[in-house]
Design an enzyme around this catalytic site. Structure first.
Site, PDB file in Angstrom:
ATOM      1  N   ASP A  49       0.827  -1.198   0.000  1.00  0.00           N
ATOM      2  CA  ASP A  49       0.000   0.000   0.000  1.00  0.00           C
ATOM      3  C   ASP A  49       0.868   1.256   0.000  1.00  0.00           C
ATOM      4  OD1 ASP A  49      -2.628   1.471   0.537  1.00  0.00           O
ATOM      5  OD2 ASP A  49      -1.457   2.028   2.291  1.00  0.00           O
ATOM      6  N   GLU A  80      -2.165  -5.217  -3.658  1.00  0.00           N
ATOM      7  CA  GLU A  80      -1.170  -4.506  -2.845  1.00  0.00           C
ATOM      8  C   GLU A  80      -0.150  -5.474  -2.273  1.00  0.00           C
ATOM      9  OE1 GLU A  80      -3.848  -0.728  -1.267  1.00  0.00           O
ATOM     10  OE2 GLU A  80      -3.767  -2.576  -0.076  1.00  0.00           O
TER      11      GLU A  80
END
Length: 324
Positions: A79, A150
């Site tokens: 992320d 992610e």
């Protein structure tokens, strides 16, 4: 109500502002191929959901010899890496974009709906290891699909570094940035396309106190960067008697002290059109500074400058400075 294309790659109706619909740009030649994570251990961890091992979630920290084998830590890392890459790419593609619109564009690109759509294009959920009882629910969850993407970004970063991540994500995300850019322009009440040609996609500034030299140009060339008027004319100098007032107020607020500005007669100084203001800065009944000026603010600033000296706050003596 179903949305329909409006001829410029944007949906009509409520899908434009709400951000809950994935961005779906066109890829005439297909999306860039998914890179391979070379480490078997990392690759296995990328595709392991926490339900597979069903470890307790209330643990503060894993033991050094028994780290958690699921992909949550990789998703957390991915992320951050994804945000870094998108932010850097935004600066390259739209170098004049202000921070507010840039943040909105990034949020659209890295939002769960878009990341889930990308994850499905690469068929990542089909490779997810999870508890069999939750397989159908987890594989159909947009949040899990986005988390998996992610996680892959985080795994690739650990496996091959940031350059490998950029080599994959830059060509992948450029079309998404273009769509998000047009959407945010519409949200700001602007036409989808700017009325001026966009600057070239990449350039880099040197860390220097002088104007930056852009690749392939002299110090103030326009090719590849900003127009000459942006750098050739220095910004106006600021007067020396500015800025003390805010610093003075800041220090008094930190000490939870109130200030009273007491104005007095200028004894005939100045004129009707250009009066002279005289003021005292009173704190707890004590005068910390006196000031005079052609405006009330200028007078308060002079009094604040004197007050800073009384408070023991260093006041720099500068001939002039550029506004920040």
């Amino acid at each position: 109500m179903a949305s329909t294309p409006n001829g410029i790659g944007l949906p009509r109706g409520p899908n434009i502002p709400n951000g809950r619909m994935p961005l779906r740009p066109e890829f005439p030649d297909g999306i860039p191929p998914l890179p391979e994570i070379r480490s078997d251990a990392l690759r296995l961890q990328v595709f392991t959901h926490r339900s597979f091992f069903a470890r307790p979630t209330h643990v503060f920290e894993d033991m050094p010899d028994d780290p958690s084998p699921d992909n949550e830590s990789l998703e957390h890392l991915g992320d951050t890496v994804l945000s870094l890459v998108v932010t850097g790419l935004l600066r390259e593609v739209y170098p004049c974009l202000r921070v507010g619109p840039s943040t909105k564009i990034r949020a659209l690109v890295v939002g769960n709906p878009t990341l889930a759509w990308i994850s499905l294009q690469y068929r990542l959920p089909e490779r997810l290891r999870m508890h069999p009882a939750q397989a159908i629910t987890l594989q159909a969850s947009a949040n899990i699909q986005a988390d998996l993407f992610e996680s892959f970004v985080g795994g690739l970063y650990l496996d091959q570094g940031l350059d490998a991540v950029k080599a994959w994500l830059h060509p992948l995300l450029r079309p998404f940035l273009a769509v998000a850019y047009r959407i945010v322009r519409v949200q700001h009440g602007l036409p989808p396309e700017p009325p001026y040609p966009m600057p070239p996609p990449t350039y880099h500034y040197a860390y220097s106190v002088t104007a930056p030299t852009l690749p392939g140009n002299d110090a103030f060339g326009t090719k590849g960067g900003l127009p000459p008027q942006s750098w050739s004319t220095p910004p106006p100098r600021m007067p020396t008697s500015i800025g003390h007032l805010s610093l003075f107020n800041q220090h008094l607020q930190q000490q939870c002290k109130a200030i009273e500005w007491v104005y007095s007669d200028s004894a005939g100084e100045g004129t009707k059109t250009t009066p002279i203001w005289i003021v005292r800065a009173m704190v707890d009944g004590e005068c910390l500074g006196r000031g005079r000026g052609s405006t009330k603010k200028a007078a308060r600033n002079e009094a604040a400058k004197e007050g800073l000296v009384k408070l023991g706050i260093p006041v720099p003596q500068l001939e002039g400075q550029y506004p920040i």
